[in-house]
Every structure is written in structure tokens, then in C-alpha cells.
Design a protein around this motif. Structure first.
Motif, PDB file in Angstrom:
ATOM      1  N   THR A   1     -23.684 -20.093 -17.706  1.00 27.92           N
ATOM      2  CA  THR A   1     -24.632 -20.809 -18.561  1.00 27.92           C
ATOM      3  C   THR A   1     -23.849 -21.660 -19.555  1.00 27.92           C
ATOM      4  OG1 THR A   1     -26.251 -19.048 -18.323  1.00 27.92           O
ATOM      5  CG2 THR A   1     -26.496 -20.498 -20.241  1.00 27.92           C
ATOM      6  N   VAL A   2     -23.936 -22.982 -19.375  1.00 24.08           N
ATOM      7  CA  VAL A   2     -23.202 -23.910 -20.240  1.00 24.08           C
ATOM      8  C   VAL A   2     -24.230 -24.683 -21.062  1.00 24.08           C
ATOM      9  CG1 VAL A   2     -21.629 -25.894 -20.264  1.00 24.08           C
ATOM     10  CG2 VAL A   2     -21.321 -24.093 -18.563  1.00 24.08           C
ATOM     11  N   PHE A   3     -24.065 -24.698 -22.368  1.00 21.48           N
ATOM     12  CA  PHE A   3     -25.093 -25.307 -23.225  1.00 21.48           C
ATOM     13  C   PHE A   3     -24.457 -25.958 -24.453  1.00 21.48           C
ATOM     14  CE2 PHE A   3     -24.870 -22.148 -26.620  1.00 21.48           C
ATOM     15  CZ  PHE A   3     -24.253 -21.083 -25.988  1.00 21.48           C
ATOM     16  N   ALA A   4     -25.246 -26.826 -25.084  1.00 22.09           N
ATOM     17  CA  ALA A   4     -24.823 -27.408 -26.367  1.00 22.09           C
ATOM     18  C   ALA A   4     -25.449 -26.559 -27.475  1.00 22.09           C
ATOM     19  CB  ALA A   4     -25.290 -28.857 -26.466  1.00 22.09           C
ATOM     20  N   GLN A   5     -24.649 -26.203 -28.454  1.00 17.62           N
ATOM     21  CA  GLN A   5     -25.094 -25.282 -29.503  1.00 17.62           C
ATOM     22  C   GLN A   5     -26.348 -25.777 -30.232  1.00 17.62           C
ATOM     23  OE1 GLN A   5     -22.426 -25.246 -32.810  1.00 17.62           O
ATOM     24  NE2 GLN A   5     -22.675 -23.055 -33.213  1.00 17.62           N
ATOM     25  N   SER A   6     -26.424 -27.077 -30.509  1.00 11.51           N
ATOM     26  CA  SER A   6     -27.572 -27.577 -31.281  1.00 11.51           C
ATOM     27  C   SER A   6     -28.863 -27.574 -30.473  1.00 11.51           C
ATOM     28  CB  SER A   6     -27.296 -28.992 -31.809  1.00 11.51           C
ATOM     29  OG  SER A   6     -27.202 -29.896 -30.734  1.00 11.51           O
ATOM     30  N   HIS A   7     -28.766 -27.350 -29.151  1.00 13.46           N
ATOM     31  CA  HIS A   7     -29.975 -27.250 -28.328  1.00 13.46           C
ATOM     32  C   HIS A   7     -30.581 -25.852 -28.394  1.00 13.46           C
ATOM     33  CE1 HIS A   7     -28.412 -30.769 -25.600  1.00 13.46           C
ATOM     34  NE2 HIS A   7     -28.555 -31.104 -26.869  1.00 13.46           N
ATOM     35  N   VAL A   8     -29.868 -24.965 -29.068  1.00 12.57           N
ATOM     36  CA  VAL A   8     -30.316 -23.561 -29.152  1.00 12.57           C
ATOM     37  C   VAL A   8     -30.440 -23.221 -30.651  1.00 12.57           C
ATOM     38  CG1 VAL A   8     -29.760 -21.179 -28.452  1.00 12.57           C
ATOM     39  CG2 VAL A   8     -29.057 -23.096 -27.008  1.00 12.57           C
ATOM     40  N   PRO A   9     -31.605 -23.499 -31.252  1.00 14.39           N
ATOM     41  CA  PRO A   9     -31.719 -23.395 -32.719  1.00 14.39           C
ATOM     42  C   PRO A   9     -31.501 -21.987 -33.266  1.00 14.39           C
ATOM     43  CG  PRO A   9     -33.832 -24.014 -31.699  1.00 14.39           C
ATOM     44  CD  PRO A   9     -32.805 -24.036 -30.621  1.00 14.39           C
ATOM     45  N   GLU A  10     -31.507 -21.000 -32.372  1.00 16.04           N
ATOM     46  CA  GLU A  10     -31.239 -19.627 -32.813  1.00 16.04           C
ATOM     47  C   GLU A  10     -29.849 -19.497 -33.440  1.00 16.04           C
ATOM     48  OE1 GLU A  10     -32.722 -20.467 -29.946  1.00 16.04           O
ATOM     49  OE2 GLU A  10     -34.659 -19.457 -30.093  1.00 16.04           O
ATOM     50  N   HIS A  11     -28.931 -20.421 -33.084  1.00 20.22           N
ATOM     51  CA  HIS A  11     -27.598 -20.357 -33.711  1.00 20.22           C
ATOM     52  C   HIS A  11     -27.713 -20.600 -35.216  1.00 20.22           C
ATOM     53  CE1 HIS A  11     -24.864 -20.178 -30.139  1.00 20.22           C
ATOM     54  NE2 HIS A  11     -26.007 -20.523 -29.566  1.00 20.22           N
ATOM     55  N   ASN A  12     -28.553 -21.572 -35.592  1.00 24.10           N
ATOM     56  CA  ASN A  12     -28.736 -21.818 -37.031  1.00 24.10           C
ATOM     57  C   ASN A  12     -29.389 -20.611 -37.694  1.00 24.10           C
ATOM     58  OD1 ASN A  12     -29.158 -24.333 -35.363  1.00 24.10           O
ATOM     59  ND2 ASN A  12     -28.711 -25.240 -37.345  1.00 24.10           N
ATOM     60  N   GLN A  13     -30.382 -20.047 -36.990  1.00 29.46           N
ATOM     61  CA  GLN A  13     -31.128 -18.931 -37.581  1.00 29.46           C
ATOM     62  C   GLN A  13     -30.220 -17.733 -37.834  1.00 29.46           C
ATOM     63  OE1 GLN A  13     -34.343 -19.010 -34.455  1.00 29.46           O
ATOM     64  NE2 GLN A  13     -35.592 -18.539 -36.235  1.00 29.46           N
TER      65      GLN A  13
ATOM     66  N   GLY B   1     -29.003 -25.125 -19.084  1.00 29.03           N
ATOM     67  CA  GLY B   1     -28.176 -24.131 -19.781  1.00 29.03           C
ATOM     68  C   GLY B   1     -28.839 -23.687 -21.080  1.00 29.03           C
ATOM     69  N   ALA B   2     -29.367 -24.645 -21.835  1.00 30.90           N
ATOM     70  CA  ALA B   2     -29.987 -24.303 -23.122  1.00 30.90           C
ATOM     71  C   ALA B   2     -31.202 -23.403 -22.911  1.00 30.90           C
ATOM     72  CB  ALA B   2     -30.384 -25.582 -23.863  1.00 30.90           C
ATOM     73  N   GLY B   3     -31.943 -23.675 -21.837  1.00 28.01           N
ATOM     74  CA  GLY B   3     -33.125 -22.848 -21.546  1.00 28.01           C
ATOM     75  C   GLY B   3     -32.713 -21.397 -21.309  1.00 28.01           C
ATOM     76  N   ARG B   4     -31.656 -21.214 -20.514  1.00 33.28           N
ATOM     77  CA  ARG B   4     -31.195 -19.847 -20.216  1.00 33.28           C
ATOM     78  C   ARG B   4     -30.630 -19.192 -21.475  1.00 33.28           C
ATOM     79  NH1 ARG B   4     -28.755 -21.497 -14.733  1.00 33.28           N
ATOM     80  NH2 ARG B   4     -26.692 -21.296 -15.657  1.00 33.28           N
ATOM     81  N   ALA B   5     -29.896 -19.975 -22.261  1.00 34.21           N
ATOM     82  CA  ALA B   5     -29.290 -19.424 -23.484  1.00 34.21           C
ATOM     83  C   ALA B   5     -30.379 -18.975 -24.461  1.00 34.21           C
ATOM     84  CB  ALA B   5     -28.378 -20.468 -24.126  1.00 34.21           C
ATOM     85  N   ARG B   6     -31.425 -19.778 -24.573  1.00 31.30           N
ATOM     86  CA  ARG B   6     -32.482 -19.450 -25.553  1.00 31.30           C
ATOM     87  C   ARG B   6     -33.192 -18.143 -25.232  1.00 31.30           C
ATOM     88  NH1 ARG B   6     -36.109 -23.821 -28.373  1.00 31.30           N
ATOM     89  NH2 ARG B   6     -36.079 -22.121 -29.870  1.00 31.30           N
ATOM     90  N   GLU B   7     -33.312 -17.870 -23.937  1.00 23.45           N
ATOM     91  CA  GLU B   7     -33.996 -16.614 -23.570  1.00 23.45           C
ATOM     92  C   GLU B   7     -33.283 -15.411 -24.180  1.00 23.45           C
ATOM     93  OE1 GLU B   7     -34.512 -16.093 -19.332  1.00 23.45           O
ATOM     94  OE2 GLU B   7     -35.371 -18.113 -19.191  1.00 23.45           O
ATOM     95  N   VAL B   8     -31.960 -15.419 -24.121  1.00 21.32           N
ATOM     96  CA  VAL B   8     -31.201 -14.291 -24.669  1.00 21.32           C
ATOM     97  C   VAL B   8     -31.165 -14.375 -26.189  1.00 21.32           C
ATOM     98  CG1 VAL B   8     -28.953 -13.134 -24.656  1.00 21.32           C
ATOM     99  CG2 VAL B   8     -29.768 -14.273 -22.601  1.00 21.32           C
ATOM    100  N   ALA B   9     -30.896 -15.573 -26.701  1.00 18.93           N
ATOM    101  CA  ALA B   9     -30.685 -15.738 -28.138  1.00 18.93           C
ATOM    102  C   ALA B   9     -31.959 -15.441 -28.936  1.00 18.93           C
ATOM    103  CB  ALA B   9     -30.198 -17.165 -28.416  1.00 18.93           C
ATOM    104  N   ALA B  10     -33.104 -15.853 -28.403  1.00 20.31           N
ATOM    105  CA  ALA B  10     -34.360 -15.643 -29.149  1.00 20.31           C
ATOM    106  C   ALA B  10     -34.662 -14.159 -29.289  1.00 20.31           C
ATOM    107  CB  ALA B  10     -35.506 -16.358 -28.431  1.00 20.31           C
ATOM    108  N   ALA B  11     -34.364 -13.402 -28.236  1.00 19.93           N
ATOM    109  CA  ALA B  11     -34.623 -11.955 -28.295  1.00 19.93           C
ATOM    110  C   ALA B  11     -33.737 -11.307 -29.364  1.00 19.93           C
ATOM    111  CB  ALA B  11     -34.359 -11.327 -26.930  1.00 19.93           C
ATOM    112  N   THR B  12     -32.526 -11.803 -29.505  1.00 16.74           N
ATOM    113  CA  THR B  12     -31.608 -11.206 -30.485  1.00 16.74           C
ATOM    114  C   THR B  12     -32.065 -11.515 -31.913  1.00 16.74           C
ATOM    115  OG1 THR B  12     -29.832 -11.581 -28.904  1.00 16.74           O
ATOM    116  CG2 THR B  12     -29.169 -10.998 -31.142  1.00 16.74           C
TER     117      THR B  12
END
Ligand code: TYM
Length: 357
Positions: free
Chosen positions: A102-114, A333-344
Motif C-alpha cells: 500500500t503506497v500512499f501520500a500522507q496528506s491524502h490520509v487526514p488521520e495522520h494530522n489527527q 493506496g490512500a483508500g487502503r491506508a485510511r481503512e486501517v488509520a481511521a480505525a486506529t
């Protein structure tokens, strides 16, 4: 309004490969990231990226191009996005398979900011003050603007790692301190709020964990090198690569044992031996046994590096022809990353006892 029951047992961190003793243990979760602050170089490749590619099939791999981190040193419009795309193209060019990793851009996954903010509130000012990367980078930017983000950067990095229930973080030696602060923050959070985060571990390669500048073997090879001559970029053409190796700084020793691995007393020669060993899968000592002359060692090392870089450069050029496809891969990639990140994030908020929205 939803009632909050402070006595509710915390949602626990998922059981992970490192804590499960079973023959059908899940693959370990691997996460590592890279900043889009310039072209990628041989230090990035040997210290980290190569391990990402080698590990993608035996792990559940997540790799981010951390554009939010790059904002700590960005003051020109239009650069970060272009660099993010180039960096992503390079990750695919070195062999990360978008179907596997899963390769993604960090800013596409707003959970990083959260989670980044939660981590800022979990690490201490004292811990951040001890980070050698902050000390080095702020010293280098002496006359420049030093952003608060440069100081709090390790908290965002901790969030990057903890969001994905990460077991292993393949990085170069220079990132070890950042992984340590991540572990400390995770343990502290779990102690305060209940078992929430998996405690990650750094993984560094045997050879190439700390690739030094070819011009100043006392400093690590870096995009922010004063001279380009010390830094071998993955996009450098064959002439440039050979020129950089032929001009590599060594020492004035002569004699039969001048070519030997001794990081402390012979940093330039040892760096060449280690690079050579890393790209040919041998030990630096075994490489040293084959050479008596610095000139021959430099040429052979350049050629061994080119054998690895030539196909990468070709593939990179092809990928950069189709930017629409690169953007699509990053969206997937961002879609797959968000699934894990949002749960955390949800688990962390619940365990703190934040008021549900
Ligand atoms: P960055 O972007 O500087 O480097 C990316 C990776 O390359 C490794 N590396 C080296 N390894 C050996 N020799 C060198 N000369 C050398 N230079 C760089 C780095 O160790 C790194 O693994 N803070 C991180 C990015 C980051 C990150 C994360 C990493 C943000 N969030 C979460 C892991 C997990 C950085 O600036 O790496």
C-alpha cells in the motif's frame, strides 16, 4: 447526545504477529515512509527502500510519501505536490508492487494530522529537545526560518507509525532515535489510556544502514549535501554515477593493506566497501580482500551500483510518462491506508474518552 461512560474498558490494540504464537500467524505489519524533499539517493535506497521491496511479500506493507513532513522546510508554492509524484514514481520504479504494497501520500490520509496532534500531546518538550536530527537540521538552517513543525516532527512521525499497528519499521540508522521516541510515546499512551497501540521495532540492513557522503565520509549521504558530488541520486545517469565514484574521497595510505574495512580510521574507503558490499550482497571485509588499489575499488563500486540503478532509471522514466496512472495508484493506496488509520484514530479517541461526535 451519546453518554460517555468513563468506566468502559478501553478498546484494545489488535493482536499482531509479534504477539501471536501460532503457525497461522498473520503477516507482520510493516510501515516506513520517505520525505518528498528532493530526488532520492543511494543512501535512501540501501538504508531503507531496498528493504521495503524485499519485504513486501512476506509482510503487510504500507509505505507513505510524507508530504506533510516536507512542509517543515517548504516555502515555495507548487513544489511539494510535484516532488510527491516523483517520489511515488520512484517507489514503484524500485519495485514496490501496487497490488501488493500500500503506497500512499500522507496528506491524502487526514488521520495522520489527527493522530499527529494526539502524539504531540504524548511526547514531552524534553524528549523533542534531545532529537539529534532537529539539532542538526536547525543548525543547518541557522539564517533561515526554523518552523515549529521541524521541532514537533517526531510526533507526526510517531503518528505515521502507530496509525498502522506497525510491527516493523525498515529505516536507515539515522531514524533510530525517531523510532525510539515513537516506542516511548506508544508505551506512555497505553499506560495512560489503556492498550491502544502496537509497539513497533526499527529494522536496519546489515550493510548500507548509514551510507556516507562520497565527498565528506564523516557525514551521511543526504539530499541537503552541500555538493552534489557526494550524493548519488537514483536518477543520475551512468556518467554522473561513475564520475562521483571516481572522485570519491579516500585517504593517502598506500601498501597492500590500504584497502581495508575500518570505519573509524578509514571512513572514505570503508564507505565504498560498504556500498559495494550492500549492492553485491557480501560483507565489506570480503570486498576488501579483492582490491589493493583505491582506483580499482572506486571503478568496481561505481559499476556494481550502476548494475542496480540502470533498470530503475529506465522504469522511472516510463512511469513518469503516465501521471494519471500514478495519481490513480496513489488514490487506491490512500483508500487502503485510511481503512486501517481511521480505525486506529477511533480507538485512540475512544480510549482517551473524547466526546463522540
Ligand atoms: P528520509 O526521507 O530522510 O529518508 C528515507 C529513508 O532513507 C534512509 N536514509 C538513509 N539510510 C542510509 N544512509 C543514508 N545516508 C540515508 N539517508 C536517508 C532513512 O533512514 C529513511 O529510512 N523522518 C523520515 C521519514 C518518515 C518516516 C516516518 C520513516 C516520516 N514518517 C515513519 C519511517 C516511519 C525521514 O526524514 O526519512
Amino acid at each position: 447526545m451519546t453518554d460517555i461512560d468513563p468506566t468502559t474498558a478501553p478498546t484494545t490494540a489488535p493482536t499482531t504477529a509479534s504477539t501471536t504464537a501460532s503457525t497461522t500467524a498473520p503477516k507482520p505489519r510493516v510501515l516506513s515512509c520517505i520525505q518528498p524533499t528532493g530526488d532520492l539517493h543511494l543512501g535512501n535506497y540501501l538504508g531503507a527502500l531496498r528493504n521495503w521491496v524485499n519485504g513486501q511479500h512476506s509482510s503487510d506493507a504500507f509505505h507513505g510519501v510524507v508530504d506533510l513532513h516536507a512542509l517543515t522546510v517548504t516555502d515555495t508554492p507548487g513544489q511539494v505536490g510535484a516532488a510527491t509524484l516523483r517520489t511515488a514514481a520512484m517507489l514503484f520504479a524500485i519495485g514496490l508492487d501496487p497490488e501488493v504494497a500500500t503506497v500512499f501520500a500522507q496528506s491524502h490520509v487526514p488521520e495522520h494530522n489527527q493522530l499527529g496532534w494526539v502524539m504531540e500531546c504524548t511526547v514531552s518538550y524534553g524528549e523533542l529537545s534531545r532529537m539529534t536530527q532537529f539539532k542538526d537540521k536547525s543548525a543547518r538552517r541557522e539564517q533561515d526560518f526554523i518552523s515549529g513543525g521541524l521541532f514537533t516532527y517526531p510526533a507526526l512521525q510517531a503518528a505515521d507509525i502507530l496509525l498502522y499497528d506497525t510491527n516493523h519499521v525498515p529505516v536507515g540508522e539515522d531514524q533510530r532515535q525517531h523510532i525510539e521516541i515513537t516506542r516511548d510515546a506508544a508505551v506512555r499512551f497505553n499506560h495512560r489510556f489503556g492498550d491502544t497501540f502496537v509497539i513497533p521495532e526499527a529494522v536496519t540492513p546489515k550493510a548500507g544502514a548509514r551510507v556516507m557522503s562520497l565527498q565528506d565520509p564523516g557525514s551521511k549521504m543526504s539530499k541537503s549535501d552541500d555538493s552534489d558530488a557526494g550524493c548519488v541520486y537514483l536518477v543520475d545517469d551512468a556518467n554522473a554515477v561513475m564520475k562521483k565514484f571516481k572522485r570519491a574521497v579516500t585517504d593517502s595510505d598506500t601498501g597492500a593493506d590500504a584497502v581495508r574495512f575500518d570505519r573509524e580510521n578509514k571512513p572514505g574507503v570503508s564507505n565504498l566497501l560498504e556500498i559495494h558490499a550492500a549492492v553485491t550482497d557480501r560483507t565489506p571485509e570480503a570486498v576488501a580482500d579483492e582490491y589493493e588499489q583505491y582506483g580499482a575499488l572506486k571503478v568496481a563500486t561505481g559499476e556494481a551500483v550502476l548494475a542496480v540503478l540502470d533498470p530503475i532509471r529506465v522504469r522511472y522514466a516510463e512511469l513518469m510518462e503516465d501521471r494519471g496512472e500514478l495519481a490513480r495508484l496513489l488514490r487506491v493506496g490512500a483508500g487502503r491506508a485510511r481503512e486501517v488509520a481511521a480505525a486506529t484514530v477511533e480507538r485512540a479517541y475512544a480510549n482517551i474518552g473524547m466526546l463522540p461526535a
